[in-house]
Design an enzyme around this catalytic site. Structure first.
Site, PDB file in Angstrom:
ATOM      1  N   HIS A 168       0.987  -1.177   0.056  1.00 57.25           N
ATOM      2  CA  HIS A 168      -0.003  -0.155   0.081  1.00 57.25           C
ATOM      3  C   HIS A 168       0.811   1.342   0.087  1.00 57.25           C
ATOM      4  O   HIS A 168       1.397   1.707   1.079  1.00 57.25           O
ATOM      5  CB  HIS A 168      -1.015   0.106   1.172  1.00 57.25           C
ATOM      6  CG  HIS A 168      -1.993   0.812   1.254  1.00 57.25           C
ATOM      7  ND1 HIS A 168      -3.366   0.848   1.010  1.00 57.25           N
ATOM      8  CD2 HIS A 168      -1.914   2.464   1.170  1.00 57.25           C
ATOM      9  CE1 HIS A 168      -3.941   2.011   1.087  1.00 57.25           C
ATOM     10  NE2 HIS A 168      -3.199   3.068   1.240  1.00 57.25           N
ATOM     11  N   PHE A 220      -2.355  18.242   2.693  1.00 54.41           N
ATOM     12  CA  PHE A 220      -1.991  16.681   2.203  1.00 54.41           C
ATOM     13  C   PHE A 220      -2.134  16.631   0.336  1.00 54.41           C
ATOM     14  O   PHE A 220      -1.435  16.418  -0.429  1.00 54.41           O
ATOM     15  CB  PHE A 220      -2.625  15.698   2.666  1.00 54.41           C
ATOM     16  CG  PHE A 220      -2.332  14.143   2.336  1.00 54.41           C
ATOM     17  CD1 PHE A 220      -0.839  13.661   2.558  1.00 54.41           C
ATOM     18  CD2 PHE A 220      -3.385  13.228   2.074  1.00 54.41           C
ATOM     19  CE1 PHE A 220      -0.710  12.477   2.386  1.00 54.41           C
ATOM     20  CE2 PHE A 220      -3.027  11.891   1.811  1.00 54.41           C
ATOM     21  CZ  PHE A 220      -1.874  11.332   1.758  1.00 54.41           C
ATOM     22  N   PHE A 259       0.421  16.944  -2.832  1.00 55.51           N
ATOM     23  CA  PHE A 259       0.192  15.866  -3.917  1.00 55.51           C
ATOM     24  C   PHE A 259       0.098  16.678  -5.310  1.00 55.51           C
ATOM     25  O   PHE A 259       0.885  16.225  -6.282  1.00 55.51           O
ATOM     26  CB  PHE A 259      -1.217  15.282  -3.831  1.00 55.51           C
ATOM     27  CG  PHE A 259      -0.831  13.750  -3.281  1.00 55.51           C
ATOM     28  CD1 PHE A 259      -0.129  12.710  -3.905  1.00 55.51           C
ATOM     29  CD2 PHE A 259      -1.492  13.580  -2.129  1.00 55.51           C
ATOM     30  CE1 PHE A 259       0.085  11.660  -3.316  1.00 55.51           C
ATOM     31  CE2 PHE A 259      -1.367  12.222  -1.443  1.00 55.51           C
ATOM     32  CZ  PHE A 259      -0.572  11.188  -2.136  1.00 55.51           C
ATOM     33  N   GLY A 280      -8.350   9.242  -2.224  1.00 52.41           N
ATOM     34  CA  GLY A 280      -8.746  10.656  -1.671  1.00 52.41           C
ATOM     35  C   GLY A 280      -9.361  10.380  -0.528  1.00 52.41           C
ATOM     36  O   GLY A 280     -10.071   9.291  -0.262  1.00 52.41           O
ATOM     37  N   GLU A 333     -11.215   4.388   6.124  1.00 55.78           N
ATOM     38  CA  GLU A 333     -10.136   4.962   6.634  1.00 55.78           C
ATOM     39  C   GLU A 333     -10.759   6.408   7.158  1.00 55.78           C
ATOM     40  O   GLU A 333     -10.509   7.267   6.932  1.00 55.78           O
ATOM     41  CB  GLU A 333      -8.766   5.433   5.359  1.00 55.78           C
ATOM     42  CG  GLU A 333      -7.843   6.121   6.067  1.00 55.78           C
ATOM     43  CD  GLU A 333      -7.012   6.867   4.827  1.00 55.78           C
ATOM     44  OE1 GLU A 333      -7.344   6.721   3.646  1.00 55.78           O
ATOM     45  OE2 GLU A 333      -5.851   7.374   4.817  1.00 55.78           O
ATOM     46  N   HIS A 365      -6.465   0.102   4.826  1.00 56.01           N
ATOM     47  CA  HIS A 365      -6.878   0.960   6.042  1.00 56.01           C
ATOM     48  C   HIS A 365      -7.781   0.116   6.889  1.00 56.01           C
ATOM     49  O   HIS A 365      -7.504  -0.381   7.715  1.00 56.01           O
ATOM     50  CB  HIS A 365      -6.997   2.385   5.993  1.00 56.01           C
ATOM     51  CG  HIS A 365      -6.123   3.208   5.267  1.00 56.01           C
ATOM     52  ND1 HIS A 365      -4.816   3.390   6.150  1.00 56.01           N
ATOM     53  CD2 HIS A 365      -5.734   3.836   4.297  1.00 56.01           C
ATOM     54  CE1 HIS A 365      -3.879   3.818   5.251  1.00 56.01           C
ATOM     55  NE2 HIS A 365      -4.636   4.256   4.346  1.00 56.01           N
ATOM     56  N   ASP A 402       2.118   3.773   2.852  1.00 52.53           N
ATOM     57  CA  ASP A 402       1.267   4.770   2.223  1.00 52.53           C
ATOM     58  C   ASP A 402       1.887   6.023   1.537  1.00 52.53           C
ATOM     59  O   ASP A 402       1.968   5.725   0.435  1.00 52.53           O
ATOM     60  CB  ASP A 402       0.108   5.146   3.217  1.00 52.53           C
ATOM     61  CG  ASP A 402      -1.268   5.780   2.939  1.00 52.53           C
ATOM     62  OD1 ASP A 402      -1.516   5.414   1.990  1.00 52.53           O
ATOM     63  OD2 ASP A 402      -2.024   6.549   3.703  1.00 52.53           O
TER      64      ASP A 402
END
Lengths: 502, 502
Positions: free
Chosen positions: B104, B192, B196, B311, B341, B366, B423
């Site tokens: 992952h 976050f 990206f 997302g 998650e 998750h 992750d």
């Protein structure tokens, strides 16, 4: 034509496959819901209307949190969230709801903080500070003490404007005060234990003690709690003239204070006592504990019903140290052990769970670590052992920050018998059970958990009490009556006014 | 005499009852341990010696935490704990251990932060900031952009001494930098997502991309990880001359970069791809996703193996919105959905678990909310669906603060097939899998979890890969060889030197 048939066939196939999906999904979700605590509660018509009203309030508040998580009250520290909680319509609903019994509360911290603080205004209270430890005691004239200068609190207050604030800060963990935040669980526990010591010498003055007990039960009663099981160790009460009562005499005084409250409040069913001394002791003290509880239970067989050991488990002695001694507790005294009030997995405090169960505990205090132990969980369910969950305590004493991560969510999802309690409301400025019920309902349980859960939690708090079966039936009957009255009133108000608890 | 007999009888009874207690306790504890993940791993003689050595290291570090909780690294925020973790002997052991596969990880954040930051030193990189958003792109001459003034990063750096620090702060969540701490999960996710976007335009320059992929695999290989499944959505790669590659061409370039790395590193088994575009889309985009993955899988049947949607789940669209569309994904493409998650119990994001399972997911990304759903848990165990646990990610993205409260503890206690993964290591300055393995071993699992758990976690990461069975057998065989070499060396070092990994 062929094409049309194929098309229809495909459509039928497609719809069926999709139809299957949704029906399988519904069955999955309903299987899941059927396991949730409270799912077997049947609501009558009025309850359904009230529930619908309640769930609108809940969804509105919950979904606001989902959109803006920093505003979600059960995720924030209780010290910051308390005042906002008091404005929540869901909280107001819970406050009005008959909540049954308070099964996990410690005798030195039962009262609201303001209730306790009022005692510092009583006359003859003296204070002295020694080695950063505050002592408070009622006396006619200041004791002669070479280590510590005793002064009247009244005089200290008059002489120094900031004394009041300082005194407050010595009696609560609330970070509004100068103690601020805590580095870790050991630090918060060390302060916590220090406050206990400070408070103890103040509230053991006999007239104050009687008034303290009365007031603590009144706060529960005002919060629509009708029964209490109080954990304590019968500290020796004293008089201004120097008399110090024996443990037996102190028990009699407590028993009398409870009776006095009951005489004045017919709806309050009563209180019982769990003898719960400190766990960090040697074997001979443990032996003395056992003798004491056996003797006290003989004297007050309808009042002193249980045994427990208290204090920080990580720092105290584990149950397994005292197995042989604890096995000689009278079978008529119920064991209700604290166990795994810890997030240290696989340690001596975590393993207290094993011994509590093996010793035959009737309930488990906290059991924060329980969900890590699948085999024990199964046993606990089989044996129908209830878990006393105290959400705010666990947050303030630093086991979990965001209450959405509280492991009781897993117990609720699996239908474990949970009771909600308040532990030490004084030290975090809580009052009664409503705040903890609110956390359970809004923060720990599913968004979809509804009145059925609340009703079950209230009922559990009587079902899993230590009362003998006949008394249990009586108290549940009485609670049921109160519940129905509450529902009737709520139902009428909803029909007549549309908007209540706002 | 009678008295003596009674005494002996009582003693015998007493001893037997105590003996029973301890044997019952042992059986309880061993029943509990038998359910723990890794409990069925049999250690050979050398492994047992290595395990004993490892557990001494673990107990020493763990028990220091038990005594002084504020020092316990998995309880602290990773940003504050990272440097201390690197000094931990247990961490050094884990770093040297062959850990299997990284199942992952997201393609734009695979590299260590320093690895990524080095790219900003490449020539022709231009920057512009618009609406508080930084864009980075390779170009021969600054693009004419009415909204945004493009400048060479080289020049910006030269002109302003603080530029470097600022630029760093734009590429990581680490609170050492000016971004500081985050108010809530939505705020940290918003930053976050912004990072990206910034990174994406920098790493999609074809030569940089090839080097990025090579470097990302090298870091895994250096961390003793031999296999990777990379989630991404094939962003269009570009050249300085303005060429923009199609998705298919980009896939070919990526495929080539992986092959290049493998040629140079024979111990590295390889990498596969999971097509994982963004979840917040309408139905027609979702349809396009499905067509794309089906087409890409046809082109690269041994490389593009899976499908997922990415997302923030709380803010994105739930799986149930796309059921009919997702059902038309080719049966040869494995579904490996992110689900729950979240710590919002009973919400659309939590319910993604139901749809992931009903759609036939092979693994769950998750599954942070899974343990709240007992019925689903049973299903997931029956269907042997693995849970991809990314401890540090969950902490940094604010699902849980103290990793001892991570729900994976319950999954470990119940022997669920877990894989540990990383992750988005770039954004929290992690590197490879060792940090996450450390958290799992020290913070989430029991104090008593040992080499058996670590071995099982490594093995799981290949067992639950998407590789076809024959390949899976091959990679596990190769890993076993590496594992045995590791154990041999560790064993020899322990015998010869006594003290290693200190």
């Amino acid at each position: 034509m062929q094409l049309m048939v194929t098309y229809l066939y495909l459509m039928a196939f497609f719809s069926q496959s999709i139809g299957d999906y949704w029906s399988e999904r519904r069955s999955l979700v309903s299987n899941e819901n059927a396991q949730m605590l409270g799912s077997n509660v049947e609501l009558n018509k009025k309850e359904r209307i009230v529930n619908e009203y309640l769930m609108n309030l809940k969804f509105s508040e919950f979904d606001e949190g989902f959109d803006t998580p920093s505003n979600f009250l059960p995720s924030r520290h209780f010290f910051q969230a308390r005042r906002s909680i008091e404005k929540s319509p869901v909280f107001k609903f819970i406050r009005d709801m008959p909540k049954g019994g308070a099964l996990h509360g410690h005798s030195s911290a039962l009262l609201s903080f303001e209730g306790l603080y009022n005692i510092t205004r009583e006359k003859n209270l003296h204070a002295c500070s020694f080695n950063d430890k505050l002592r408070l005691k009622f006396m006619l004239t200041p004791a002669q003490d070479p280590l510590c200068k005793w002064q009247l609190v009244h005089d200290l207050r008059k002489a120094n404007k900031s004394y009041d604030n300082w005194l407050r800060s010595q009696l609560t963990l609330d970070s509004d005060n100068p103690r601020g935040t805590y580095r870790d669980i050991n630090q918060v526990w060390s302060t916590f234990s220090k406050i206990f010591a400070t408070v103890k010498s103040m509230i053991t003055y006999r007239p104050v003690f009687e008034q303290y007990v009365y007031q603590a039960l009144k706060e529960l009663n005002d919060d629509r709690v009708m029964y209490a099981e109080i954990r304590g160790s019968f500290p020796a009460l004293y008089e201004l003239n120097g008399t110090v009562y024996t443990r037996t005499e102190s028990a009699a005084i407590l028993h009398g204070a409870v009776a006095a409250f009951q005489r004045d409040h017919v709806n309050f069913y009563g209180a019982r006592y769990i003898y719960a001394p400190h766990r960090k002791v040697n074997n001979s003290v443990a032996k003395y504990y056992v003798d004491t509880v056996n003797e006290l239970h003989n004297l007050y067989p309808n009042f002193i019903l249980g045994f427990d050991l208290v204090g920080q488990e990580d720092k105290g002695d584990p149950l397994f140290k005292f197995i042989e001694i604890l096995q000689s507790i009278s079978k008529n005294v119920s064991l209700v052990f604290h166990a795994a009030e810890t997030n240290w997995y696989g340690t001596s405090s975590d393993f207290n769970l094993f011994d509590a169960v093996l010793l035959g505990t009737k309930r488990i205090g906290h059991g924060f670590g329980l969900t890590k132990h699948p085999h024990l969980m199964r046993l606990i369910k089989e044996k129908n052992i209830a878990i006393e969950v105290c959400p705010i305590s666990n947050q303030v004493l630093m086991l979990v920050q965001d209450l959405r991560n509280h492991p009781a969510a897993f117990l609720i999802g699996r239908g474990f018998p949970i009771v909600v309690s308040y532990d030490d409301p004084t030290f975090w400025s809580s009052k009664g059970l409503s705040y903890d019920f609110y956390m359970m309902f809004m923060g720990i349980a599913s968004r979809n958990a509804d009145l059925k859960l609340l009703k079950k939690l209230a009922e559990n708090s009587l079902t899993y009490s230590l009362l003998p079966e006949r008394e249990k039936a009586a108290v549940i009957k009485q609670w049921n009556k109160m519940w129905n009255e509450f529902i009737d009133l709520a139902y009428r108000n909803i029909l007549n006014y549309g908007k209540i608890w706002h």
